[in-house]
Design a protein around this motif. Structure first.
Motif, PDB file in Angstrom:
ATOM      1  N   LEU A 106       0.866  -1.179   0.000  1.00  0.00           N
ATOM      2  CA  LEU A 106       0.000   0.000   0.000  1.00  0.00           C
ATOM      3  C   LEU A 106       0.900   1.225   0.000  1.00  0.00           C
ATOM      4  O   LEU A 106       1.695   1.414   0.924  1.00  0.00           O
ATOM      5  N   VAL A 107       0.788   2.038  -1.059  1.00  0.00           N
ATOM      6  CA  VAL A 107       1.563   3.277  -1.143  1.00  0.00           C
ATOM      7  C   VAL A 107       0.639   4.418  -0.751  1.00  0.00           C
ATOM      8  O   VAL A 107      -0.466   4.558  -1.290  1.00  0.00           O
ATOM      9  N   LEU A 108       1.087   5.214   0.223  1.00  0.00           N
ATOM     10  CA  LEU A 108       0.287   6.341   0.701  1.00  0.00           C
ATOM     11  C   LEU A 108       0.999   7.642   0.387  1.00  0.00           C
ATOM     12  O   LEU A 108       2.129   7.863   0.823  1.00  0.00           O
ATOM     13  N   GLY A 109       0.330   8.492  -0.378  1.00  0.00           N
ATOM     14  CA  GLY A 109       0.843   9.836  -0.637  1.00  0.00           C
ATOM     15  C   GLY A 109       0.346  10.737   0.483  1.00  0.00           C
ATOM     16  O   GLY A 109      -0.817  11.134   0.499  1.00  0.00           O
ATOM     17  N   ASN A 110       1.217  11.017   1.447  1.00  0.00           N
ATOM     18  CA  ASN A 110       0.835  11.799   2.623  1.00  0.00           C
ATOM     19  C   ASN A 110       1.009  13.291   2.352  1.00  0.00           C
ATOM     20  O   ASN A 110       1.778  13.698   1.502  1.00  0.00           O
ATOM     21  N   LYS A 111       0.318  14.085   3.153  1.00  0.00           N
ATOM     22  CA  LYS A 111       0.349  15.547   3.118  1.00  0.00           C
ATOM     23  C   LYS A 111      -0.538  16.091   1.996  1.00  0.00           C
ATOM     24  O   LYS A 111      -0.251  17.111   1.383  1.00  0.00           O
ATOM     25  N   SER A 112      -1.655  15.398   1.760  1.00  0.00           N
ATOM     26  CA  SER A 112      -2.607  15.835   0.731  1.00  0.00           C
ATOM     27  C   SER A 112      -3.302  17.142   1.118  1.00  0.00           C
ATOM     28  O   SER A 112      -4.001  17.732   0.306  1.00  0.00           O
ATOM     29  N   ASP A 113      -3.087  17.600   2.360  1.00  0.00           N
ATOM     30  CA  ASP A 113      -3.670  18.865   2.809  1.00  0.00           C
ATOM     31  C   ASP A 113      -2.875  20.075   2.296  1.00  0.00           C
ATOM     32  O   ASP A 113      -3.350  21.200   2.382  1.00  0.00           O
ATOM     33  N   LEU A 114      -1.681  19.850   1.762  1.00  0.00           N
ATOM     34  CA  LEU A 114      -0.861  20.969   1.289  1.00  0.00           C
ATOM     35  C   LEU A 114      -1.282  21.382  -0.126  1.00  0.00           C
ATOM     36  O   LEU A 114      -1.836  20.593  -0.879  1.00  0.00           O
ATOM     37  N   HIS A 115      -1.011  22.646  -0.476  1.00  0.00           N
ATOM     38  CA  HIS A 115      -1.490  23.186  -1.764  1.00  0.00           C
ATOM     39  C   HIS A 115      -0.764  22.586  -2.958  1.00  0.00           C
ATOM     40  O   HIS A 115      -1.385  22.188  -3.932  1.00  0.00           O
ATOM     41  N   ILE A 116       0.563  22.549  -2.900  1.00  0.00           N
ATOM     42  CA  ILE A 116       1.337  22.041  -4.036  1.00  0.00           C
ATOM     43  C   ILE A 116       1.716  20.596  -3.732  1.00  0.00           C
ATOM     44  O   ILE A 116       2.528  20.330  -2.851  1.00  0.00           O
TER      45      ILE A 116
END
Length: 163
Positions: A106-116
């Motif tokens: 499972l690959v998780l792209g974290n920090k989806s709350d950031l703009h860029i």
């Protein structure tokens, strides 16, 4: 159920584990030296989660802690595009180990709350996830800070608990 969480330094592994285990998100997490282990209870399933340090000196240990687990979780900071080539290299090197064949990833792209940040599709391409074979591979965008999509993470992990 045993789960190993890996990824480069500052990807958010410790923060994610703290939130999943019922704790609070804190902005000032100190880098993990070696590893942490926490239990996450969901219903009748206990996830025993190993959180391994992401600094270069700890990466050679990753394979040993990934052997025989129910799932491997690879966490990426999707706002730090400079580190993506290194994350891809480390992930593919690890996934090519014969001892880890068949273990779901499972690959998780974290920090989806950031703009860029990268989208999930951009992350899949950047890490060349489609070329990783001999296992189930899934990818989600999450935010440990905002607790975004963490239910989907738990559901995915629990799917592998009984195998």
């Amino acid at each position: 159920m045993d789960v190993t969480m890996i990824g480069l330094q500052n990807a958010g592994k410790t923060s994610l584990l703290r939130v999943l285990s019922g704790g609070e998100f804190t902005i000032d997490s100190i880098p993990t030296v070696g590893f942490n282990m926490k239990r996450v209870q969901r219903g009748h399933v206990t996830l025993k989660c190993w959180d391994l340090g992401g600094q270069p000196r700890f990466r050679p240990m990753w394979e040993r802690y990934c052997r025989g687990v129910n799932a491997i979780v690879f966490i990426v900071d999707i706002a730090d595009q400079d580190l993506l080539p290194m994350a891809k290299e480390e992930l593919h090197s690890l996934m090519s180990q014969p001892s880890l064949e068949g273990i779901p990833l499972l690959v998780l792209g974290n920090k989806s709350d950031l703009h860029i940040k990268l989208s999930v599709d951009e992350l899949i391409d950047a890490l060349d996830l489609k070329s990783i074979g001999h296992r189930e591979v899934s990818c989600y965008g999450i935010s440990a800070k905002e607790e975004t999509n963490l239910d989907a993470v738990i559901q995915w992990l629990m799917k592998w608990a009984n195998r």
